[in-house]
Design an enzyme around this catalytic site. Sequence first.
Site, short mmCIF file in Angstrom:
data_model
loop_
_atom_site.label_atom_id
_atom_site.label_comp_id
_atom_site.label_asym_id
_atom_site.label_seq_id
_atom_site.Cartn_x
_atom_site.Cartn_y
_atom_site.Cartn_z
N LEU A 1 0.82 -1.21 0.00
CA LEU A 1 0.00 0.00 0.00
C LEU A 1 0.85 1.27 0.00
O LEU A 1 0.54 2.24 0.67
CB LEU A 1 -0.97 0.01 1.19
CG LEU A 1 -1.97 -1.14 1.25
CD1 LEU A 1 -2.78 -1.06 2.53
CD2 LEU A 1 -2.88 -1.14 0.04
N CYS A 2 1.94 1.24 -0.74
CA CYS A 2 2.79 2.43 -0.81
C CYS A 2 3.09 2.78 -2.27
O CYS A 2 4.21 3.11 -2.63
CB CYS A 2 4.07 2.24 -0.01
SG CYS A 2 4.95 0.73 -0.39
#
Length: 190
Positions: free
Chosen positions: A66-67
Site C-alpha cells: 500500500l505504498c
Amino acid sequence: MKLVAATKVRRAQEAVVNGRPFSETLVEVLYNINEQLQTEEIDVPLTKVRPMKKVALVVCTGDRGLCGGFNNNIIKKAEERIAELKDLGLDYTIISVGKKGNSYFLRRPYIPVDRFLEGGSLPNAKETQAIADDAFSLFISEEVDKVELLYTKFVSLVKSEPMIHTLLPLSPRNNSNHRFLVISILEQKC
C-alpha cells in the site's frame, strides 16, 4: 485521521531535514578516508578491481504494501539489471532485504538468492551489520567481483526513483556517487 497523517508526514520530513548535517558530515569523513586509501600505496581489498564474472545485487524493499510503486519499482529495476547482466554474460546473486522483496524472490526459484534478510522499518545496527557482512564476505572471498545496491531514492511524497549504485569495489573516480548514496540512504531511514 487526516490531521494525524499530516502530523506524521511533517515529523518525518523534519527528521530528514534535521538529519542532513549529520549525514553530510559522515559522508565527508568516509569520502576523505577512501580518497586517502586511494592515494597511498596500501593494499586494500575493498578497492581491488577485478574482471567481472559475478555481481551481487543488494535489493532493498519495504516490509509493507500500500505504498504505490515503492516496492514494484525497485523490483522492476532489479529485473532490468538482471536482464542486463545476463545479456553481458555475467552471473549474479541477490541479497534480498525486506519482506516484499523476499516474497517476490521466493516465488521465483530460478533467481539465485544468496541471503534473505528482514528487518523493521528502521533497521538497527545488528541488522545493517548482517547486510554489510554478507556483501563484504562475498566480495573478499572473490565469490563476486562487484556489489551493487538497488534502493529507492526519496524525491517527494508522491515520487520516488529506483537507483543502482556500486558499493564494492570502492573507486576514487566514483566517490561523488558514494557520497549521494550514503546521504540518500540515511535520509530514507530517518
